[in-house]
Design an enzyme around this catalytic site. Structure first.
Site, short mmCIF file in Angstrom:
data_model
loop_
_atom_site.label_atom_id
_atom_site.label_comp_id
_atom_site.label_asym_id
_atom_site.label_seq_id
_atom_site.Cartn_x
_atom_site.Cartn_y
_atom_site.Cartn_z
N GLN A 105 -9.96 -3.83 -3.29
CA GLN A 105 -11.51 -3.34 -3.03
C GLN A 105 -12.62 -3.81 -4.07
OE1 GLN A 105 -12.35 -1.71 -0.01
NE2 GLN A 105 -14.29 -2.31 -0.50
N ARG A 128 0.89 -1.07 -0.05
CA ARG A 128 0.15 -0.03 -0.10
C ARG A 128 0.80 1.17 -0.06
NH1 ARG A 128 -5.24 1.67 3.63
NH2 ARG A 128 -5.99 0.13 2.02
N ASP A 171 -17.75 6.83 -1.29
CA ASP A 171 -16.42 6.85 -0.71
C ASP A 171 -16.01 7.99 -0.04
OD1 ASP A 171 -13.97 6.18 0.26
OD2 ASP A 171 -13.06 6.39 -1.71
N HIS A 191 -7.65 0.85 -6.44
CA HIS A 191 -7.70 0.11 -5.27
C HIS A 191 -8.32 -1.27 -5.73
CE1 HIS A 191 -8.00 -1.13 -1.31
NE2 HIS A 191 -8.74 -0.41 -0.80
N ARG A 230 -13.72 -8.63 1.97
CA ARG A 230 -12.27 -8.33 1.63
C ARG A 230 -11.50 -9.71 2.00
NH1 ARG A 230 -10.37 -3.27 1.49
NH2 ARG A 230 -8.63 -4.31 0.67
N CYS A 255 -16.65 1.67 0.91
CA CYS A 255 -15.69 0.82 1.04
C CYS A 255 -14.91 1.01 2.62
CB CYS A 255 -14.40 1.21 -0.04
SG CYS A 255 -13.88 2.94 0.32
N1 NVA Z 1 -10.24 6.74 -1.56
C1 NVA Z 1 -10.01 6.33 -0.19
C2 NVA Z 1 -10.09 5.01 0.21
C3 NVA Z 1 -9.68 4.39 1.42
C4 NVA Z 1 -9.98 2.96 1.36
C5 NVA Z 1 -8.56 6.73 0.19
O1 NVA Z 1 -7.65 6.56 -0.69
O2 NVA Z 1 -8.22 7.48 1.46
N1 CP Z 2 -11.34 -0.20 2.51
C1 CP Z 2 -10.10 0.06 2.83
O1 CP Z 2 -9.17 -0.44 2.13
O2 CP Z 2 -9.94 0.08 4.29
P1 CP Z 2 -8.81 0.42 4.92
O3 CP Z 2 -7.95 1.73 4.45
O4 CP Z 2 -8.84 0.43 6.38
O5 CP Z 2 -7.53 -0.74 4.50
#
Ligand code: NVA
Ligand code: CP
Length: 319
Positions: free
Chosen positions: A146, A116, A235, A143, A304, A276
């Site tokens: 997800q 990540r 989201d 993502h 997930r 998500c």
């Molecule tokens: N769009 C959000 C998704 C978190 C799972 C982010 O990137 O923070």
């Molecule tokens: N939806 C998701 O990826 O959540 P986290 O940021 O908690 O991993």
């Protein structure tokens, strides 16, 4: 950990598969993976399915996480592998060791990596230098893990993909990009409603529109998108990668891009609401929807785990 089997040549590029974006997989691969995840979910208790026995999976998280981190750690454990969780401050990345050198070294110990990170180009660079499968655990642009769970949840709740009407209300971010890609591959009709200037990635839209049978509508009116939808999705308005931007200005532009009871009423009677997570309750989604009868957000969060088990089993080869 890494099995240096017969014929192992550490300098040879292997035919490893990565999962950096949804479109790394074909329609058949995605549908098989979702079916496998559904069957893994049914056979959860007491199974001795062990495709990762003797394998080490690295989890490098340069951004924080609840779901992705925990579901991957548990997934590896349940498949009888060993997760190795690392943040940049645990390893020499924080002291300037390059991403490529880190990938080359970790490839000698581990059998797969979940990364990540902020910039999508970083996960690409890591995968390029790595000789083991690399899974994108979220970047600023995609993502994909997800999206697999999103579609598993739609399959469970709606029983099909083709012709399902999915309305995404909110920011054209990483989650929206991956939803567009996976919807186009599976035949889900996707409408995105976002404020002008916050559309999803133009390259993703263009590439996805070329897929046979794809249906992508980019709109600026949440009500138009929600009308007769089977699935409402949202989201956060501000993503993790948007550090130091003018958040209050952005928030002001997103007023009204919220899944609330009014949008639920406009959608089909049996609409499901997805997010998500993490949610900013009262911004992109109301408490009444999150906690109401149409909500499937926590089923999605659970899924997930199952989709990632199927993904790990597919990418990390035995032997
Ligand atoms: N769009 C959000 C998704 C978190 C799972 C982010 O990137 O923070
Ligand atoms: N939806 C998701 O990826 O959540 P986290 O940021 O908690 O991993």
């Amino acid at each position: 950990m890494k099995s240096l089997g017969k014929g192992f040549d550490p300098f040879q590029k292997t035919h490893k598969r990565d999962f950096l974006t949804v479109s790394d997989f074909t329609l058949v691969e995605i549908t098989d993976l979702i079916d496998q995840a559904i069957s893994l979910k049914k056979s959860q208790s007491g199974n001795d399915y062990a495709p990762l026995r003797g394998k080490g999976i690295g989890l490098i998280f340069e951004e924080i996480s609840t779901r992705t981190r925990v579901s991957f750690e548990v997934a590896v454990y349940q498949l009888h592998g060993q997760p190795v969780f690392l943040t940049p401050t645990d390893i020499q990345l924080s002291r300037g060791e390059t991403i490529a050198d880190t990938a080359r070294v970790l490839s000698r110990y581990l059998d797969g990596i979940v990364l990540r990170t902020y910039k999508h180009s970083r996960v690409e660079e890591f995968a390029e230098a790595s000789t083991i499968p690399v899974i994108n655990g979220l970047t600023d642009k995609h993502h994909p893990c997800q999206a697999l769970a999103d579609m598993m949840t739609i399959k469970e709740k709606k029983g099909r993909f083709k012709g399902v009407k999915l309305a995404y209300i909110g920011d054209g971010n990483n989650v929206a990009n991956s939803l567009i890609e996976i919807s186009s591959i599976l035949g889900v009709e996707i409408s995105i409603a976002c404020p002008t200037g916050f559309e999803p990635d133009a390259e993703v839209i263009e590439k996805s529109r070329k897929i046979n049978g794809s249906c992508i509508n980019i709109l600026h009116d949440p009500k138009e998108a929600a009308k007769d939808a089977d699935v409402l999705y949202t989201d956060v308005w501000i993503s993790m990668s948007e550090k130091g931007t003018q958040h209050d200005n952005k928030r002001a532009k997103f007023k009204g891009f919220q899944i609330n009871d009014e949008l639920i009423r406009l959608a089909k009677q049996d609409v499901i609401a997805l997010h998500c997570l993490p949610a900013h309750r009262g911004e992109e989604i109301t408490d009444s929807v999150m906690d109401g009868p149409h909500s499937a957000v926590f089923d999605l969060a659970e899924n997930r785990l199952h989709t990632q088990k199927a993904l790990l089993a597919k990418l990390i080869k035995n032997g």
